[in-house]
Write a protein that holds these residues in place. Structure first.
Motif, mmCIF file in Angstrom:
data_model
loop_
_atom_site.group_PDB
_atom_site.id
_atom_site.type_symbol
_atom_site.label_atom_id
_atom_site.label_comp_id
_atom_site.label_asym_id
_atom_site.label_seq_id
_atom_site.Cartn_x
_atom_site.Cartn_y
_atom_site.Cartn_z
ATOM 1 N N SER A 113 69.662 16.958 48.543
ATOM 2 C CA SER A 113 68.484 17.712 48.107
ATOM 3 C C SER A 113 68.760 19.210 48.062
ATOM 4 O O SER A 113 68.181 19.929 47.240
ATOM 5 N N TYR A 117 68.161 21.620 44.794
ATOM 6 C CA TYR A 117 67.332 22.823 44.810
ATOM 7 C C TYR A 117 68.127 24.058 44.413
ATOM 8 O O TYR A 117 67.665 24.881 43.609
ATOM 9 N N VAL A 129 61.127 21.933 41.479
ATOM 10 C CA VAL A 129 61.743 21.084 42.500
ATOM 11 C C VAL A 129 60.900 19.848 42.803
ATOM 12 O O VAL A 129 61.437 18.747 42.981
ATOM 13 N N GLU A 130 59.575 20.007 42.858
ATOM 14 C CA GLU A 130 58.726 18.858 43.182
ATOM 15 C C GLU A 130 58.843 17.774 42.118
ATOM 16 O O GLU A 130 58.972 16.584 42.437
ATOM 17 N N GLU A 133 62.240 16.064 42.473
ATOM 18 C CA GLU A 133 62.314 15.212 43.666
ATOM 19 C C GLU A 133 61.568 13.897 43.426
ATOM 20 O O GLU A 133 62.036 12.827 43.821
ATOM 21 N N PRO A 319 58.927 13.049 48.617
ATOM 22 C CA PRO A 319 59.286 14.098 47.648
ATOM 23 C C PRO A 319 58.477 15.375 47.815
ATOM 24 O O PRO A 319 58.993 16.477 47.601
ATOM 25 N N ALA A 323 59.976 19.069 48.752
ATOM 26 C CA ALA A 323 59.682 20.166 47.841
ATOM 27 C C ALA A 323 58.976 21.316 48.558
ATOM 28 O O ALA A 323 59.199 22.492 48.234
ATOM 29 N N ARG A 324 58.129 21.007 49.532
ATOM 30 C CA ARG A 324 57.409 22.057 50.283
ATOM 31 C C ARG A 324 58.352 22.797 51.226
ATOM 32 O O ARG A 324 58.217 24.009 51.449
ATOM 33 N N GLN A 326 61.898 23.085 51.001
ATOM 34 C CA GLN A 326 63.083 23.731 50.441
ATOM 35 C C GLN A 326 62.930 25.231 50.185
ATOM 36 O O GLN A 326 63.803 26.017 50.576
#
Length: 413
Positions: A113, A117, A129-130, A133, A319, A323-324, A326
């Motif tokens: 991941s 990113y 990114v979200e 993912e 996911p 995403a939150r 990274q």
């Protein structure tokens, strides 16, 4: 095409091949046949403990050595463990194979991941990114579905074939890893003191601390049906005269489980927008801890249908959590933080499984009474954890739901 653009394009294929685990629907049955029920549980403990030992060192190595070489090493370890288990052996042989599986998981954990990113940031697409993912998790669910039913079908002839097929998939994964490019870093390399400072800041950040605790708990509870699902299916089918079809049924159940999760992942982004991140994550964890209790209460062939919901919480949570997290991490400690998070989840799972193994028979199949007791215990402990998370989650809700840069204070140097 730039190397980072190629990384983004190849990432779903990487996740697909990583999750072509043809043994997933028969591993407990295979180990139980080779060893015993208690030793089969202990194999998972050995796997988790070996991964635990390597989680943080592998994250540090990824941050220092690079994402691509770390993923290549992980792929080679995966090929080795599949090959060893296909060949078969005694307790020590399988224990070594579990250590190699731990190496595969630890070195890939957080590194994959992080590569995605950093590649997105290099392409000026960090805000995507979200979406990527979620896309990668769909590829993972599809691979798990395909490999589960295929592995179950292969096991009707010989349980070993599931491991042979997994070895072929890992060989393909090695090719994908060599095609990846090392993504650039957003800042120059820093010394050990600065990296530790960045890591400490991330661990003390209220939003990251809550997400850290949730991820650790969800990792442990998501693996409870995985570990005990096959003996549960075996117990459920014994009364109906279908005990010989356990590998195939297990594969079909796992494949159906992944298909359900794949469908949920399609609507998950809309649910996330409708409910907000905090409420969605709490709902996902509630579903996760309810499953062991339902399985303990509803023993029998029809109860197998409840197993189809096993991966739904992951589709609703994983996911979005990644995403939150990274954008709130520094490149020089990103994989180390994610590995530390995985380490704590594996420690919790390994400790709980060690307790569970001590409550089961060390000869033959797992008894129904033992299985019920273990599942009830997980459900009750999980309910208590959910209550604590809910209290702190609603206190932090405004900050958890806010994905803007103003809350990403850990990025300050």
């Amino acid at each position: 095409m730039t190397g980072t653009a190629r990384n983004i394009r190849l990432y779903p294929a990487y996740r697909f091949l990583t999750n072509l685990l043809f043994w997933q629907s028969v591993w407990f049955l295979y180990l139980q046949e080779q060893l015993s029920a208690a030793e089969a549980v202990l194999m998972y403990v050995i796997f988790d403990l070996s991964t635990t030992v390597l989680e943080v060192p592998s994250g540090w190595l990824s941050d220092r050595w690079g994402r691509r070489p770390t993923l290549v090493l992980a792929a080679f370890a995966g090929l080795a463990t599949a090959t060893m288990q296909a060949l078969g052996g005694d307790f020590l042989w399988f224990a070594i194979a579990q250590v190699l599986l731990g190496i595969h998981m630890a070195f890939a954990s957080g590194t994959d991941s992080s590569l995605l990113y950093q590649s997105l940031v290099a392409e000026g697409r960090g805000d995507e990114v979200e979406r990527h993912e979620v896309r990668a998790w769909r590829a993972s669910f599809l691979a798990l579905a395909v490999s589960a039913v295929t592995g179950g079908a292969l096991a009707r002839w010989d349980l070993t074939w599931a491991y042979v097929a997994s070895a072929v998939a890992f060989a393909g994964l090695i090719g994908i890893c060599f095609a990846l490019a090392e993504p650039p870093r957003s800042s120059a390399p820093t010394g050990a003191k600065a990296r530790l400072s960045h890591l400490r800041t991330a661990l003390l950040h209220p939003v990251l601390a809550w997400l850290f605790a949730l991820t650790v708990l969800m990792y442990a509870f998501s693996h409870v049906p995985f570990v005990f699902g096959q003996p549960f299916i075996q117990q459920a089918l014994q009364s109906s005269g279908l005990s010989d079809e356990v590998p195939l049924v297990s594969g079909i159940v796992t494949a159906s489980m992944m298909c359900v999760s794949l469908m949920v992942s399609v609507v998950a982004p809309r649910l996330r927008r409708a409910t907000g991140l905090t409420l969605l994550l709490l709902m996902a964890f509630a579903l996760q801890i309810a499953l062991p209790g339902v399985l303990a209460w509803a023993m029998g062939p029809l109860a197998i249908l409840f197993l189809l919901s096993r991966m739904v919480p992951d589709a609703l949570a994983r996911p979005f959590v990644v995403a939150r997290i990274q954008p709130m991490l520094q490149d020089d400690s990103r994989a180390t933080y994610l590995s530390l998070q995985s380490l704590c989840g594996r420690l919790l799972l390994a400790a709980s499984l060690a307790v569970a193994a001590s409550q089961t028979s060390d000869v033959g199949l797992m008894a129904e009474a033992d299985l019920r007791g273990v599942l009830w215990a997980y459900a009750m402990v999980g309910a208590g954890c959910l209550l604590v998370l809910a209290v702190f989650g609603f206190i932090l809700r405004a900050r958890l739901d806010d994905g803007t840069l103003k809350d990403r204070s850990t990025q300050r140097t």
